[in-house]
Design an enzyme around this catalytic site. Structure first.
Site, PDB file in Angstrom:
ATOM      1  N   ASP A   1       0.773  -1.232   0.056  1.00 10.03           N
ATOM      2  CA  ASP A   1      -0.269   0.124  -0.162  1.00 10.03           C
ATOM      3  C   ASP A   1       0.819   1.284   0.121  1.00 10.03           C
ATOM      4  O   ASP A   1       1.509   1.692   0.873  1.00 10.03           O
ATOM      5  CB  ASP A   1      -0.990   0.188   1.287  1.00 10.03           C
ATOM      6  CG  ASP A   1      -1.836   0.893   1.425  1.00 10.03           C
ATOM      7  OD1 ASP A   1      -1.977   1.729   0.370  1.00 10.03           O
ATOM      8  OD2 ASP A   1      -2.813   0.839   2.220  1.00 10.03           O
TER       9      ASP A   1
ATOM     10  N   GLY B   1      -5.372   3.588  -7.833  1.00 10.30           N
ATOM     11  CA  GLY B   1      -5.492   4.023  -9.131  1.00 10.30           C
ATOM     12  C   GLY B   1      -4.507   5.129  -9.862  1.00 10.30           C
ATOM     13  O   GLY B   1      -4.648   5.446 -10.895  1.00 10.30           O
TER      14      GLY B   1
ATOM     15  N   ASP C   1     -10.647   4.108  -1.027  1.00 10.75           N
ATOM     16  CA  ASP C   1     -11.376   3.127  -0.100  1.00 10.75           C
ATOM     17  C   ASP C   1     -12.844   3.076  -0.186  1.00 10.75           C
ATOM     18  O   ASP C   1     -13.162   4.057  -0.123  1.00 10.75           O
ATOM     19  CB  ASP C   1     -10.819   3.330   1.523  1.00 10.75           C
ATOM     20  CG  ASP C   1      -9.538   3.177   1.605  1.00 10.75           C
ATOM     21  OD1 ASP C   1      -8.618   2.974   0.706  1.00 10.75           O
ATOM     22  OD2 ASP C   1      -9.100   3.084   2.728  1.00 10.75           O
TER      23      ASP C   1
HETATM   24  C1  GLA Z   1      -5.305   2.171   2.929  1.00 14.71           C
HETATM   25  C2  GLA Z   1      -5.861   1.199   2.169  1.00 14.71           C
HETATM   26  C3  GLA Z   1      -6.979   0.376   3.048  1.00 14.71           C
HETATM   27  C4  GLA Z   1      -6.389   0.007   4.081  1.00 14.71           C
HETATM   28  C5  GLA Z   1      -5.534   1.001   5.057  1.00 14.71           C
HETATM   29  C6  GLA Z   1      -4.667   0.488   6.196  1.00 14.71           C
HETATM   30  O1  GLA Z   1      -6.557   3.107   3.385  1.00 14.71           O
HETATM   31  O2  GLA Z   1      -6.501   1.868   0.769  1.00 14.71           O
HETATM   32  O3  GLA Z   1      -7.329  -0.717   2.132  1.00 14.71           O
HETATM   33  O4  GLA Z   1      -5.076  -1.241   3.827  1.00 14.71           O
HETATM   34  O5  GLA Z   1      -4.712   1.945   4.358  1.00 14.71           O
HETATM   35  O6  GLA Z   1      -3.915   1.451   6.950  1.00 14.71           O
END
Ligand code: GLA
Length: 758
Positions: free
Chosen positions: A510, A552, A573
């Site tokens: 991430d 994205g 998210d």
């Molecule tokens: C981001 C990701 C989520 C999750 C959080 C964890 O917001 O997009 O899916 O993994 O981090 O902190």
């Protein structure tokens, strides 16, 4: 809950005016600055040179690609005194800002009025330091109540709203909703708490207990509550009950309703009529209804028909078979190095050399037998069909621990999810040491330290593999994860080795704080950290499915496969609202050509069942029909399916959503094509997905807020003019159609079909 205390202290006054003043949108223009200075809150500050920005969409989505930290928003708005004078409920007005990622300090005319969703009294000094320790409320809509006599409001004059936003990583800013001031109404005082209360399954039906609450400190509520159960398609009334309503100021009173179990879309309409008020408070609910027939007792082999692996790597595969236990398994054509446990149906060992291996699986129990060929394709690609599993984030957020992960894995086995192809058990953020924790984050040799909530990762991995399941984990290429925990920057090789030692099969990587490292927003910089980690993962002795998560940016679908991604997040998210789910799902169009075996677009994880992003859980806010639409759309999109709910609280409805093999097989189709919209008109969308056997999956979606009878012109949506449809949720024929086909589609609902030969 400081918000409610402050609200309760406001002396609400009721008026009996019939027309409410309209809310006042804060249309902007909104201005945006990446410089953090306290005088940005001041009314006389000139923001004319600031960038323009929209509310309702993260700053990353608007081209401010690499931003974490403290940013400022400003806008001007006139607040008419009619909001104060002509409101149904007087004494205060409300400022609604929508969702803010992660933390906000909100100022009105230079004075602080709210902090991260909590009202603050006049005169409260703003903290000018870092907001990071306050903790994120990224998925909570900010709403601040301001007393009408508050000197911070300038009536009938220009007001300046300034918002200081802190974002720790990932998308940031005012990302969802429409900022506005609005008058208060009876529905702000009389709360009908049905939405937070679950439907409990009882013999032959449901029971639901919820609270009626009078939030006012001065208004007596006297009247009646009518509960009507109506047919979701034609609105006809099925039953009605009326009960008296008597709530002293501040009082809460529980209501229990019982209803029989429907098998079609059914609504409950709550209507509270209160003496002295002309307008009633009306609210709507939907009753869960199960479309999927129960599986047979006889064995049925489910799940994908192709499995990808690389040569000479550890392998685990649990044959997904529904049917009564005990069950015996037999497998023919297993390549050397692999063996099956005939009692559990779990195949383990090391993968053979490159090649295509047709493996004949047999399952037998007291009621019958089933057999099926599954192709093991040993080559370069993993995830030949979209990964299916569970991930801790949408349910537990940072409150995840080992016990919760183990409980989820057990539920995969006990509730039969594993029998339908659900495989991965993935820990998201929160397993590492927090960045602001004084303890060492890494051992002297560089290996990452795991926090006390996960006492033994290797043992956890072993226990998941013993169930025939796979083990996933999460990290960031930056120094910290989005949740502020230790991440992999500078330690990619160490971490890949730790993952191998623990038996990791899946990594979600991430972006988060990598913004601080990337030189710019160029494609090369976006690709770099992902390619680096892929090379480290390839060097260890495991097959690790690689999930890129960077929301994205830079059209990741165009290059995700090049950096070795097996899947990539295409959006910010998801949360459990219709706006979020449908906004994301129906937007997956431009990326469709890039999906295929071994590389999938990921529109984020599922939001059905009990969710919460933290220790406190609640049933999803999606209605049953919205949940049918969600699962149907994700399957049509060939999306990775990651359950994000508490599996120990699966009810019959959620289980039916997650275990319908005719629906799941659309997602798992080996051709791997992503559905595209063939018709978008008047809130109706028809999406089709070509399947490997030459048939077509079809979703007829109704995005409007009333039920519709939809007539589909078969030719217009690219189907043969004469066609036989199967209703895959109900697992029965939907009939033969020529020229056009007509379907009843509930509000925010779907009819999911598949063409069949005869
Ligand atoms: C981001 C990701 C989520 C999750 C959080 C964890 O917001 O997009 O899916 O993994 O981090 O902190």
């Amino acid at each position: 809950m400081r918000t409610s205390t402050v609200t309760a202290a406001i002396a609400f006054l009721a008026t009996s005016l019939t027309s409410q003043p309209q809310p006042v949108p804060i249309a902007g223009p909104w201005r945006f600055s990446t410089v953090d200075r306290p005088d940005h809150a001041r009314t006389d500050f000139s923001d004319a040179s600031w960038a323009l920005i929209r509310s309702g969409s993260s700053w990353e989505r608007q081209g401010f690609d690499k931003l974490d930290g403290h940013m400022w928003y400003r806008a001007r708005v006139t607040i008419p005194s009619t909001l104060r004078d002509e409101a149904e409920i007087k004494g205060a007005i409300r400022l609604e800002l929508g969702m803010i990622d992660d933390i906000d300090q909100t100022f009105l005319n230079g004075a602080l009025i709210g902090l991260n969703g909590t009202d603050v009294p006049p005169g409260t000094q703003a903290d000018t330091g870092s907001l990071a320790p306050i903790g994120t409320k990224w998925n909570t809509a900010r709403s601040y109540t301001i007393p009408s006599d508050d000197p911070r409001i300038r009536w009938d004059a220009e007001n300046v709203i300034a918002i200081r936003v802190y974002d720790s990583g990932g998308p940031g800013g005012l990302w969802s909703g429409d900022p506005r001031f609005r008058p208060l109404s009876l529905s702000d005082v009389l709360m009908i708490g049905h939405a937070e209360a679950p439907f409990r399954e009882i013999d032959g039906g449901f029971e639901k207990t919820f609270d009626l609450h009078n939030r006012s400190s001065s208004i007596q509520i006297r009247g009646s509550l009518v509960i009507r159960v109506v047919d979701g398609m034609n609105g006809s009334e099925l039953s009605r009950s009326t009960r008296p309503l008597l709530l002293a100021p501040g009082m809460t009173s529980p209501v229990t309703e019982r209803l029989s179990r429907p098998n079609t879309s059914t609504l409950i309409v709550y209507q509270a009529t209160v003496d002295g008020f002309e307008r009633s408070v009306v609210s709507q609910d939907e009753v869960p209804y199960v479309l999927t027939p129960l599986p047979n007792d006889a064995p049925r082999i489910n799940g994908p028909s192709v499995v990808g692996a690389r040569p000479d790597r550890p392998f685990v595969f649990r044959i997904p078979v529904s049917g009564e236990r005990p069950m015996q398994y037999k497998v023919d054509g297993l390549p050397k190095g692999l063996a099956v446990d005939q009692r559990t149906g779990i195949i383990t060992g090391r993968t053979p050399e490159r090649g295509v291996y047709a493996i004949q699986m047999h399952a037998q129990n007291a009621h019958g037998r089933d057999e099926r060929v599954i192709t093991l394709n040993v080559g370069d690609k993993l995830a030949l069909t979209p990964p299916m599993g569970w991930n801790s984030w949408n349910v537990w957020g940072l409150a995840v621990d080992q016990e919760k992960v183990v409980a989820s894995a057990k539920m995969f086995a006990q509730k039969g999810l594993a029998d339908h192809g659900w495989t991965y058990i993935n820990i998201d953020d929160g397993w590492e040491i927090r960045g602001d924790d004084p303890r060492p984050k890494r051992h002297p040799d560089g290996t990452i330290v795991v926090n006390e909530k996960f006492p033994n990762m290797k043992a956890l991995g072993d226990s998941l593999h013993a169930l025939g399941l796979k083990f996933g984990i999460y990290s960031s290429p930056g120094p910290l994860t989005c949740g502020g925990y230790t991440a992999s920057y500078g330690y990619e090789q160490h971490d890949a080795r730790s993952y191998a030692a623990w038996g990791i099969d899946y990594l979600k990587y991430d972006w988060c704080t990598y913004s601080r490292i990337a030189k710019d927003g160029s494609r090369a910089e976006l690709m770099k950290p992902y390619a680096l980690m892929r090379s480290k993962l390839d060097a260890v002795d495991r097959d690790i499915v690689y999930s890129l998560c960077q929301y994205g940016m830079g059209n990741v679908w165009e290059w995700g496969a090049q950096v070795g991604g097996d899947l990539w997040r295409t959006t910010g998210d998801i949360i459990d609202t219709w706006e979020s789910m449908s906004g994301i799902g129906f937007d997956q169009v431009a990326n469709a050509p890039f999906a295929g075996p071994g590389h999938w677009n990921d529109p984020d994880m599922l939001v059905v069942g009990w969710v919460g992003w933290g220790p406190r859980l609640r049933p999803t806010r999606l209605t049953p029909d919205e949940q049918y639409a969600h699962i149907s759309l994700w399957c049509l999109l060939s999306a990775p399916l990651l359950i994000g709910c508490d599996l120990t609280r699966l009810d019959d409805f959620t289980l039916n959503l997650l275990t319908n093999d005719e629906v799941l097989v659309i997602d798992q189709d080996p051709l791997g094509r992503q559905a595209t919209p063939k018709l978008i008109k008047d809130s109706i969308q028809v999406w089709t997905k070509p399947l490997a056997n030459g048939s077509t999956a079809v979703g007829v979606f109704n995005l409007s807020s009333t039920a519709r009878q939809v007539r589909v012109d078969l030719e217009e949506v690219g189907l043969p003019t004469s066609v036989n449809f199967r209703d895959v949720w109900r697992q029965r024929s939907a009939g033969r159609f020529s020229g056009t086909a007509t379907f009843d589609v509930p509000r925010h609902g779907v009819v999911l079909l598949r063409t069949i030969d005869r």
